[in-house]
Scaffold this motif. Structure first.
Motif, PDB file in Angstrom:
ATOM      1  N   ASP A   1       3.691  62.280  41.446  1.00 22.21           N
ATOM      2  CA  ASP A   1       2.272  62.051  41.166  1.00 22.21           C
ATOM      3  C   ASP A   1       1.535  62.154  42.499  1.00 22.21           C
ATOM      4  O   ASP A   1       1.926  61.539  43.482  1.00 22.21           O
TER       5      ASP A   1
ATOM      6  N   ARG B   1       3.585  60.625  45.628  1.00 19.19           N
ATOM      7  CA  ARG B   1       4.503  59.604  45.119  1.00 19.19           C
ATOM      8  C   ARG B   1       5.624  60.228  44.289  1.00 19.19           C
ATOM      9  O   ARG B   1       5.363  60.784  43.224  1.00 19.19           O
ATOM     10  N   ALA B   2       6.833  60.091  44.753  1.00 20.63           N
ATOM     11  CA  ALA B   2       7.987  60.635  44.034  1.00 20.63           C
ATOM     12  C   ALA B   2       8.717  59.503  43.329  1.00 20.63           C
ATOM     13  O   ALA B   2       9.187  58.571  43.977  1.00 20.63           O
TER      14      ALA B   2
ATOM     15  N   TRP C   1       0.551  62.714  55.927  1.00 12.53           N
ATOM     16  CA  TRP C   1      -0.411  63.794  56.180  1.00 12.53           C
ATOM     17  C   TRP C   1      -1.568  63.706  55.185  1.00 12.53           C
ATOM     18  O   TRP C   1      -2.748  63.792  55.558  1.00 12.53           O
ATOM     19  N   LEU C   2      -1.248  63.502  53.916  1.00 16.59           N
ATOM     20  CA  LEU C   2      -2.308  63.364  52.912  1.00 16.59           C
ATOM     21  C   LEU C   2      -3.175  62.140  53.191  1.00 16.59           C
ATOM     22  O   LEU C   2      -4.401  62.191  53.052  1.00 16.59           O
ATOM     23  N   ARG C   3      -2.544  61.042  53.596  1.00 20.70           N
ATOM     24  CA  ARG C   3      -3.324  59.844  53.911  1.00 20.70           C
ATOM     25  C   ARG C   3      -4.277  60.123  55.083  1.00 20.70           C
ATOM     26  O   ARG C   3      -5.421  59.671  55.084  1.00 20.70           O
TER      27      ARG C   3
ATOM     28  N   PHE D   1       8.722  56.508  45.840  1.00 20.45           N
ATOM     29  CA  PHE D   1       8.552  56.592  47.299  1.00 20.45           C
ATOM     30  C   PHE D   1       7.225  57.261  47.595  1.00 20.45           C
ATOM     31  O   PHE D   1       6.924  58.316  47.054  1.00 20.45           O
TER      32      PHE D   1
ATOM     33  N   HIS E   1       2.855  56.724  48.940  1.00 18.49           N
ATOM     34  CA  HIS E   1       1.630  56.083  48.460  1.00 18.49           C
ATOM     35  C   HIS E   1       0.651  57.086  47.870  1.00 18.49           C
ATOM     36  O   HIS E   1      -0.034  56.785  46.913  1.00 18.49           O
ATOM     37  N   VAL E   2       0.584  58.281  48.434  1.00 20.47           N
ATOM     38  CA  VAL E   2      -0.330  59.293  47.892  1.00 20.47           C
ATOM     39  C   VAL E   2       0.490  60.402  47.231  1.00 20.47           C
ATOM     40  O   VAL E   2       0.247  60.756  46.091  1.00 20.47           O
TER      41      VAL E   2
END
Lengths: 367, 367, 367, 367
Positions: free
Chosen positions: B27, B10-11, B354-356, B5, B7-8
């Motif tokens: 990751d 990623r679990a 948030w990271l995106r 789950f 995109h940035v």
């Protein structure tokens, strides 16, 4: 990646409402299929505005052109690019909306996110963006119907501003019946009163919302990929990615929460050598995987944000402004045109999961 | 990819209810954060069964171990692997369920999909699978709260079997209040009657469902990635990926369909130099992008499928069978334990977006 | 995503050289395969240090544990988590390297990238990280060999410090022959002199590099996905992702640039009803797609960076430092242990592309 | 996904050599950049055939059209679609190649993979497919040069058929120098003899290959994402995805295998407060991450497969055939036109990794 949908059948859409045009690149379209481009055009015509008094009078021919991926009309397995030029651009209509943030539109959030003033006419937030989705689904539907002869995906207007149509058997509704009327509601009895709600709102410069039901039949058992790509999870995402959608429920949905487990469970039985369920309160999936029963779900669409009444808002400099758009080319109700959009997104989900499962079947059915 | 789950951030979760254990590899966890593993354990304890008479008596310590990604307790930017061993395995409890398909469970569809007999106790369809999700969210919450000091994500039981709690101001509910009672319902007045619905169903060998509301505050404007990864689309997918969930609505949701546009639109205003909305019927997003207002949504959970009443079903050979499980270790109602699961999935969505957006801010805020 | 390899058979590795352990989560492992964990262990033993005087004396049992994804030894189609605990950690050995950047190591770039001081012993840059890759490949190889009985992947040391072994027919080399000697070089004639190059470098506190050739046979025609995921493109990425690798060439590679087209082209012919090529200068692919001939390629590995001679470098404060490590547990030459790593990455590429093509075969072979 | 390159700056190319046209959709282009479409056209002109006697006489204007993603020439953060119509289609030229498999072409493998007869003229295997790559890189280069003023990416022909040019300082070669001659070789001394190799091969109906060197300067330290998306791994994949490429080496590459570690290591030093290396045998990366030094690598291109000499082959029915194409419009040597393709793919890699690292910098540089 935010403009790509699907993992195996991947549709990447592009285009704004008022640039050169809109389209889609489909990567992962299976090779060897004779494509009926006229059927793709028929789909685009269903989505097009200007079809009735219930939708925006904006006139676009929405003529689809295939830029790549075919040889003699046969899919090559290479990317299929489908494109529709914008024609009826009248940025003047939108000019005075440019500097103010329209309430409940994407203007403000788009500006805050990208730091670029939203393109006139809504940019990617416009319903025009869905052309690429519909084109990709029109291709997928052709392939699915050839491979799964019983596959059908039919959506229809289920309620307008809280007034529900009466549909005895949702699985029996055909697309022909839905397409035969401007509202795209198969209930001949209540249809007129639902339409009246829309037209009287329109006369008042106001807008209304409602719900759409979608039924998918002929789907094989086994589609859906736990734990995150459950079939209902991907359907929910697909529906909530549509402009103006606010809710999704599968099977009995929120109504399921009012039942005991003993009332909600679908007993298994065997018909003609196949495991089936006696009832279908689950809506065609269990544990995120299709069980072979009809898949049905409902989507909530809010009333259109563009109204022709005076509203309080602010401009890009943060100054209070009164906004009252001149009568433009907006839909008083998104529902009739949202019907093919709902079907399109549902078909994209099924197509992608069907291809994913075709590979798994190689292993799961070998013993 | 079905078990990853985000995109940035990623679990990727792994593990079945009755194998060696369950866990997650994250990751994309940002480097340089001193991680509080005790806080991760607190989250896992909230999810754990056996906490009250309202949940399954299954006893697991759910002790988390960090296998990688930390040096001196500080995140390295490398994959963070969190693992919980299974301890209280009693496959005997489930043995006679192995050969028959339990109504409305994932047994049949899992078997049909993978061609492998479902692991005892539910395999990946078990709520135990959510341990990895909760652990990943516990890490994300720590980082979000350090970077966004006002960030809060609080879910609570909103209704049981159609009876709704009364919450005057959902944005004022704190996690402390929610955690202070077994039902995880902040409404002191109705709480007992809601609990009674659950316990009386349990006595009758039956189960009930209900709804959970989740409120997220302190989210910056600009999160969400149209056209497909709209914030509400990813939240919808996240929620429908949870076991037993059947519906999702954001803002007024289905109720929004009963209003005129003029009643539903949220007027913009400026407070303390910031663009805000006067009302928040949209639920904190517009056009799929957060607008800085509280995000709130509601999730429907069906009644638990495992009931202790006789049911009709079939076995793997397609023979009709009467199924009546011996009293096992099942929850009569998924709601109390689903509260941290809903929060966990919401946090994973916010963290990823948030990271995106942090990367986009590099460009959108430069002028 | 940087720690995930593959699109359908997806291996996500985790773990540092000196944390709790290292491992892999495989998402997309086909269901229904009885897995031979002893064969996975055999693979890990091949990769392990301490096997001969040619490799690091570091002693690790590298005992693999399967945390999830199996029931009764059979793959479930759920994530397969394989884990190896770190045992022989002696951070003291590395302590004085912590504050200075070792020349041509990843210390400096890792620090500059993540802002976190590199973990002792190399963190993810350590060859120990490849355990997860090797474990994932060991599983894939079992499945490939059951489905494609002629499938073989054999790598071997081809040259040491510029001195090449003589291998009459690379496609005839077997893994048994390779494994029978410490250098993993099938050329009995030159083997001793190649070994001598390594041991004399080691005595001088120095290191050497060389090349590894890998041959894959029994691969069906059709694997590889233009335009970006060409088979040789993914093989090149796989090889350059290995520690210390500096070059990749397929078929004749750089030597192909010295021939005329008329000398390099592989004429087609038909043998036993199958299209074959008379020669195989292309190395088994054309246009990025396997053509059914043996795939062969060569990988360059630089000399190991850790040497036991004094070197100029700087510390984290930017001060000039003389670095001379005490004799530690480092390999004088990466080649023998890189042989199984090269095979592992090649197998991961083939496995992923084979699964991708299995889905396409559904369509391409129907007419 | 096989037609998409990149994770954040994602270029999806479409189009065959002889359909409606070729193009690219870029998802993830940062917003707010005034785009110079004339500079994109300049890039496409560099790639175009018909520029000199050294390349195919095929005439295409390759006029680029921007279909979406811009408003007033400024990037919106929405997908940027760039399109070039095919004009000079003469399928007649290729007709007799349709039924036979051309040696060392993609005809046979494409047919075997997709089950569809390869499109005339090479379909996606044609160099014409690279137009989309070049257009995407032309956009990326503009953004990179504005954000990283010292960024330069220059490739040049380094050898033809084994004869190497002499370039004293590869990092000093400018694009202007390279573009000033038809061969795209900066070595004025050897250039004529290298050109003669090509033209004499051409006269003999034959073809030649060679190598291209690429140097990238002005790249910040920290780009590259271990363990799989190492910078050199993604560069290797990018290069091996180009038509006719057979090898890749970074830094000293294969020559590095002939040195002792003490000869190959790059000592660290400090210049102007920055950590630098005294030598640059590594080629600008260590551990898969850029170290701030110039990145340089070399790519091998085989001789063009289409020759005008008689060759043995088979047709689609498996019958032996003698093939001798009439003189067509093929390049005698791919090298001059491959120079901008190599640069384009290198720029796509750097752009994607730069954007990925910009997000990480948010965390790694905060302390």
């Amino acid at each position: 990646m935010p403009n790509t949908f699907g993992h195996v059948y991947r549709a990447t859409t592009f285009g704004e409402s008022h640039g050169g045009g809109v389209g889609v690149v489909i990567d992962g379209c299976p090779p060897g299929f004779q494509l009926d481009l006229a059927a793709v055009q028929t789909w685009l015509n269903r989505r097009r505005p200007g079809q009735s008094k219930l939708s925006s009078p904006r006139q676009e021919k929405d003529q689809v052109e295939c830029l790549s991926g075919l040889d003699g009309g046969v899919t090559l397995g290479t990317p299929l690019a489908l494109f529709v030029r914008n024609e009826d651009q009248r940025p003047g209509d939108y000019q005075d909306m440019n500097t103010v943030f329209r309430p409940s539109h994407a203007d403000y959030t788009t500006f805050a996110k990208y730091g670029v003033k939203s393109a006139s006419g809504g940019g990617r937030a416009s319903a025009r963006e869905t052309i690429g989705r519909v084109a990709a689904a029109a291709v997928a539907e052709q392939i699915l119907r050839r491979e799964l002869p019983d596959f059908r995906c039919v959506a229809y207007v289920d309620s307008v501003k809280g007034v529900r149509a009466t549909i005895a058997d949702p699985t029996a509704v055909t697309r022909d019946v839905v397409e035969a009327n401007a509202l795209r509601c198969p209930d001949a009895t209540s249809r007129q009163s639902l339409e009246d709600i829309i037209t009287s709102a329109q006369k008042a410069g106001d807008t209304v919302g409602g719900t759409i039901t979608c039924v998918i039949t002929g789907v094989p058992v086994g589609l859906g990929e736990p734990v995150f790509d459950k079939l209902e999870a991907d359907l929910a995402k697909a529906m909530l990615s549509l402009p103006a959608s606010k809710g999704f429920e599968i099977g009995l949905g929120f109504a399921a929460t009012e039942l005991f487990g003993s009332e909600h469970n679908d007993a298994f039985t065997v018909k003609d050598g196949t495991v089936r369920t006696v009832t279908n309160r689950s809506g065609g999936t269990q544990g995120g995987i299709s069980n072979g029963e009809p898949i049905y779900f409902r989507v909530a669409f809010k009333p259109v944000s563009t109204i022709f009444k005076e509203q309080d808002t602010v401009d890009a400099q943060g100054r209070p402004v009164k906004l009252k758009p001149k009568a433009g080319r907006h839909d008083p109700c998104v529902l009739p045109r949202a019907v093919p959009m709902v079907e399109a997104m549902a078909i994209l989900v099924i197509m992608d999961h069907w291809l994913r499962q075709e590979m798994l079947n190689r292993f799961s059915q070998k013993s």
